[in-house]
Each structure stands twice: as C-alpha cells, then as structure tokens.
Design a protein around this motif. Structure first.
Motif, PDB file in Angstrom:
ATOM      1  N   LEU A  58      33.519  83.899  -5.914  1.00  0.00           N
ATOM      2  CA  LEU A  58      33.567  84.442  -7.275  1.00  0.00           C
ATOM      3  C   LEU A  58      33.437  85.961  -7.229  1.00  0.00           C
ATOM      4  O   LEU A  58      32.510  86.495  -6.627  1.00  0.00           O
ATOM      5  N   TYR A  59      34.372  86.642  -7.909  1.00  0.00           N
ATOM      6  CA  TYR A  59      34.334  88.102  -8.011  1.00  0.00           C
ATOM      7  C   TYR A  59      34.583  88.523  -9.458  1.00  0.00           C
ATOM      8  O   TYR A  59      35.356  87.883 -10.180  1.00  0.00           O
ATOM      9  N   PHE A  60      33.934  89.614  -9.855  1.00  0.00           N
ATOM     10  CA  PHE A  60      34.161  90.210 -11.167  1.00  0.00           C
ATOM     11  C   PHE A  60      34.886  91.543 -11.001  1.00  0.00           C
ATOM     12  O   PHE A  60      34.562  92.312 -10.094  1.00  0.00           O
ATOM     13  N   ASN A  61      35.844  91.778 -11.879  1.00  0.00           N
ATOM     14  CA  ASN A  61      36.587  93.032 -11.843  1.00  0.00           C
ATOM     15  C   ASN A  61      35.845  94.096 -12.643  1.00  0.00           C
ATOM     16  O   ASN A  61      36.349  94.669 -13.609  1.00  0.00           O
ATOM     17  N   THR A  62      34.606  94.343 -12.250  1.00  0.00           N
ATOM     18  CA  THR A  62      33.756  95.316 -12.921  1.00  0.00           C
ATOM     19  C   THR A  62      32.631  95.705 -11.980  1.00  0.00           C
ATOM     20  O   THR A  62      32.384  95.016 -10.979  1.00  0.00           O
TER      21      THR A  62
ATOM     22  N   ILE B 175      37.862  83.269  -9.333  1.00  0.00           N
ATOM     23  CA  ILE B 175      37.404  82.500  -8.180  1.00  0.00           C
ATOM     24  C   ILE B 175      38.580  82.449  -7.199  1.00  0.00           C
ATOM     25  O   ILE B 175      39.664  81.987  -7.551  1.00  0.00           O
ATOM     26  N   PHE B 176      38.359  82.937  -5.988  1.00  0.00           N
ATOM     27  CA  PHE B 176      39.397  82.936  -4.971  1.00  0.00           C
ATOM     28  C   PHE B 176      39.277  81.645  -4.145  1.00  0.00           C
ATOM     29  O   PHE B 176      38.258  81.424  -3.485  1.00  0.00           O
ATOM     30  N   ILE B 177      40.303  80.832  -4.190  1.00  0.00           N
ATOM     31  CA  ILE B 177      40.328  79.580  -3.431  1.00  0.00           C
ATOM     32  C   ILE B 177      41.256  79.760  -2.234  1.00  0.00           C
ATOM     33  O   ILE B 177      42.418  80.175  -2.387  1.00  0.00           O
ATOM     34  N   THR B 178      40.761  79.492  -1.052  1.00  0.00           N
ATOM     35  CA  THR B 178      41.596  79.570   0.154  1.00  0.00           C
ATOM     36  C   THR B 178      41.529  78.249   0.906  1.00  0.00           C
ATOM     37  O   THR B 178      40.491  77.572   0.917  1.00  0.00           O
TER      38      THR B 178
ATOM     39  N   ALA C 296      29.002  92.250  -4.741  1.00  0.00           N
ATOM     40  CA  ALA C 296      30.385  92.148  -5.210  1.00  0.00           C
ATOM     41  C   ALA C 296      30.743  90.703  -5.535  1.00  0.00           C
ATOM     42  O   ALA C 296      31.506  90.429  -6.468  1.00  0.00           O
ATOM     43  N   SER C 297      30.207  89.771  -4.769  1.00  0.00           N
ATOM     44  CA  SER C 297      30.451  88.342  -5.012  1.00  0.00           C
ATOM     45  C   SER C 297      29.117  87.664  -5.314  1.00  0.00           C
ATOM     46  O   SER C 297      28.151  87.821  -4.564  1.00  0.00           O
ATOM     47  N   ASN C 298      29.065  86.922  -6.405  1.00  0.00           N
ATOM     48  CA  ASN C 298      27.804  86.296  -6.828  1.00  0.00           C
ATOM     49  C   ASN C 298      27.641  84.866  -6.329  1.00  0.00           C
ATOM     50  O   ASN C 298      26.524  84.423  -6.074  1.00  0.00           O
ATOM     51  N   ILE C 299      28.757  84.137  -6.216  1.00  0.00           N
ATOM     52  CA  ILE C 299      28.697  82.743  -5.801  1.00  0.00           C
ATOM     53  C   ILE C 299      29.826  82.461  -4.812  1.00  0.00           C
ATOM     54  O   ILE C 299      30.961  82.900  -5.017  1.00  0.00           O
TER      55      ILE C 299
END
Length: 202
Positions: free
Chosen positions: A169-173, A94-97, A150-153
C-alpha cells in the motif's frame, strides 16, 4: 485688584485634574494591554468518512482470484498478472505483483521481507502477523508499519510451491500518520478481506 492667589489655585486645580485624567487613561490602556494575546486557532485535520465497502470478485487469466472493494478500481500493472488497486479519492494504491516459483521460494520470501524492512529508518514499529489457510493452500505474512513510512501495509501470499503474490500500500502524498490514519485503517480492512477471499485457481 486681581486676586493672584485665587488665580493660581484655579490654575493648579485645573492642571491636577488634567493629570488625573491622563493618569487614569494610561492606567486603563496598560490594564487592557495586559490581557491574553489572541492566539490563532490551530488548523485541525479533517476527519474523512468513507462508505461501507461492498466487495466484488476479481478474476482474470492469472492463477489467483480475490474479492476487492467497489470503492476502488483495478488497473493493469507493468507486467502480466501485476495490478494496481486504485483508491482515487484517497490518493492511494495497492501494488499487486505475481511471481511463479521456480525453485526460488526462499528468494521471493527474502525479497518480500526486504521490501518491508527497508522502511525501518522511518518506521517506529513493524507489526507482523502470519496467516495460514491450509484448505486453500494460502499462506503468508501481513505487515503493518507505524510512523512516517512510504508504505503502511504490506503482505505476501503463497502456496509455497508454485505461486507467490505480494501487495504493498502506497499513498501519493507526503507521509502524515495522523491525517492518513483513517484511510490506512479503511484500506487495511480491504487488504485483510483480500487475504480472506484469496484463492488459487486449479
């Protein structure tokens, strides 16, 4: 004197018997080959089981705090008050900015929505849910994207005057909705919990 007719009858009888045996052997092989061909068993996706989350508080010198799952770990991001909530076993982050609002609230809102709707090519649907906690001055939108995105949420949180925080939210797949569904549902609960426990520092 040799009985030729008797010899011919025996020869014909023997020849007919061989023909019968060959006929029944061929018939057996034909019937056996008419059965259904064995089909390879389709490979199924492994349904993963994850532990029940236990939440702990995250705080720093940044102007916000929230609770996060102990199944994850927090790492510093590229800028101050940017963070990665890392799920190593799920290959997810999860990328928080964080952005301070400086008379540009609408610009931040539009940018957050742009990050969501740039996935419309791959998304089969985008569900949007607004939330509001006036007592804590916590407002925002929660987005769930369906399909091979690429991002689900994603969501953003703001007090609408000073602070603006986004989470993605990102998955490395490679995106696989069916196989990723259990992990997405699990992390979705964590992200909703982040929103529920989100607070601005006084």
């Amino acid at each position: 004197m040799l009985n030729v007719s008797l010899f011919k009858n025996k020869k014909n009888h023997y020849f007919c018997g061989m023909l019968k045996n060959i006929f029944f052997a061929c018939l057996f092989l034909i019937l056996a080959s008419c059965g259904k061909k064995p089909l390879p068993k389709p490979s199924g996706e492994l349904r993963l089981e994850y532990p029940a989350p236990k939440y702990q508080n995250f705080t720093s010198d940044c102007p916000f705090t929230f609770d996060y799952s102990n199944f994850s770990e927090i790492q510093d991001g590229k800028k101050k008050c940017w963070y990665y909530i890392n799920y190593p076993k799920m290959k997810a982050k999860i990328f928080i900015t964080y952005f301070p609002i400086q008379n540009d609230f609408n610009a931040h809102t539009k940018e957050a929505e742009k990050l969501v709707y740039e996935h419309t090519i791959k998304a089969s649907s985008i569900d949007t849910q607004s939330f509001s906690y006036p007592a804590k001055k916590v407002y925002g939108n929660f987005y769930q994207l369906q399909g091979e995105t690429a991002s689900n949420i994603q969501f953003y949180v703001t007090d609408s005057t000073k602070h603006f925080v986004t989470a993605n939210l990102y998955f490395n797949t490679r995106p696989k909705p069916d196989s990723l569904a259990p992990a997405v549902d699990y992390i979705k609960k964590d992200m909703l919990h982040i929103i529920d426990t989100f607070k601005w520092k006084q």
